[in-house]
Design an enzyme around this catalytic site. Sequence first.
Site, PDB file in Angstrom:
ATOM      1  N   ASP A  30      -9.188  19.236 -51.857  1.00 53.65           N
ATOM      2  CA  ASP A  30      -8.195  18.792 -50.878  1.00 53.65           C
ATOM      3  C   ASP A  30      -8.567  19.298 -49.479  1.00 53.65           C
ATOM      4  O   ASP A  30      -7.771  20.001 -48.837  1.00 53.65           O
ATOM      5  CB  ASP A  30      -6.818  19.308 -51.294  1.00 53.65           C
ATOM      6  N   LYS A  35       2.460  33.476 -49.651  1.00 54.81           N
ATOM      7  CA  LYS A  35       2.720  32.102 -50.069  1.00 54.81           C
ATOM      8  C   LYS A  35       3.719  32.124 -51.213  1.00 54.81           C
ATOM      9  O   LYS A  35       3.492  32.783 -52.239  1.00 54.81           O
ATOM     10  CB  LYS A  35       1.420  31.426 -50.497  1.00 54.81           C
ATOM     11  N   SER A  50       4.968  20.721 -49.610  1.00 60.11           N
ATOM     12  CA  SER A  50       5.789  20.129 -50.667  1.00 60.11           C
ATOM     13  C   SER A  50       6.042  21.095 -51.815  1.00 60.11           C
ATOM     14  O   SER A  50       7.088  21.041 -52.460  1.00 60.11           O
ATOM     15  CB  SER A  50       5.123  18.851 -51.184  1.00 60.11           C
ATOM     16  N   LEU A  85       5.475  30.217 -41.487  1.00 62.78           N
ATOM     17  CA  LEU A  85       4.378  29.681 -40.684  1.00 62.78           C
ATOM     18  C   LEU A  85       4.207  28.190 -40.939  1.00 62.78           C
ATOM     19  O   LEU A  85       3.888  27.425 -40.030  1.00 62.78           O
ATOM     20  CB  LEU A  85       3.061  30.385 -41.051  1.00 62.78           C
ATOM     21  N   ALA A  86       4.364  27.808 -42.184  1.00 62.27           N
ATOM     22  CA  ALA A  86       4.212  26.405 -42.580  1.00 62.27           C
ATOM     23  C   ALA A  86       5.007  26.186 -43.859  1.00 62.27           C
ATOM     24  O   ALA A  86       5.218  27.119 -44.636  1.00 62.27           O
ATOM     25  CB  ALA A  86       2.743  26.058 -42.799  1.00 62.27           C
TER      26      ALA A  86
END
Length: 375
Positions: A225, A68, A50, A46-47
């Site tokens: 963040d 993830k 870094s 999906l993404a």
Amino acid sequence: PEWIAEFGKLQDSAPPAPWESVCQQLTEDLGAAPADIFVTFDPEPLAAASIAQVYRARLDDGSEVVVKVRRPDIRPVIEADLRWLHRLADIAEGEYPELRLFRPSEVVSQFTHSLRRELDFSAECRSAERIAANFAGYVDLDTAAPPLPGKAPQATSEALPVIVIPKVYWQWTGERVCVQEFINGISGRQLAAIEHAGLNRRILARRGAHAVLKMIVEDGLFHADPHPGNVFYLPGNRIGFIDFGMIGRLTETRQAQLVQLLLGLVKHEPRRVVEVLFDWMGETPVNEDELLLEIEAFVDQYHGVPLKQLSLGAMLSDLIAILRQHRISLPADLTLLVKAFISLEGMGRELDPNFDMAGEAMPLLEAAIDRKSVV
């Protein structure tokens, strides 16, 4: 701007690691091949960022999840980079005395600690659950009952919560992989899609600000963040936060100092600001009368300026510049806080050009003053 745009791709659009290496590592961490754990698993990420990349999957009970995965072999690369940063900090402090004001070694140490925590997804998920617990029963200012004098707004029983933190599936979560609830929303980068979905950008900006400010001034544990790639907008103008790898922590003393400082800036009370700065400078020798005059001049330049025209991020940056001139260093543990403020204010202005960060902060700061008795 072109450098910023290019580095921004590292947040969720970096080239993904090859599926073969990812699958091998994932099988080791899950104890079985992804096909044996999940009913469906899409090998197209999906993404990709870094440090990690994210995949979509489905559990046997029908739950949609994201998986993830830490990039294979990324830890030695990061550790090498950190050794370079520490070496550069040593050179800066040893060869250039004027750079000692920036406390480069302390800043690098803070960054090192934060980045190593980001590499441990189980630590990230524990932080996510702590923040989720802090939002249990939370209702935003827009839907809260009218507050009592000097008290924070109270939630009403019939109001829906507006902040969503994804659930963690601990049986498949560890240092290099985590499985969390899939948040089906609009990415913070897709501003056109927000309007197309009928969401209210002004309400979203306010609610996002209220949530992050609550984390900072009330909870002392905050998402450090809050860039658009870590925020999703949901039906009903609700907001989902993801990726709690970078977390800031504030002691009660630091929270009290911060509230005093921000109120002093927003309400144009320079002496309140200077008192906090004196606490921060410790034993550092400084001309107190000269510093007070400079802070008074700095705060007075904003006198009469409407709240919505104030930029808290810019004010904090300018204040830090004054501190450096007087050889006063910002405490290293506030580095992430300033970063979060600047990111939050920028995202709010992208959603709503008239976003009033200072105005949104005022009721929370005043409630914190009463609650923590910091006056």
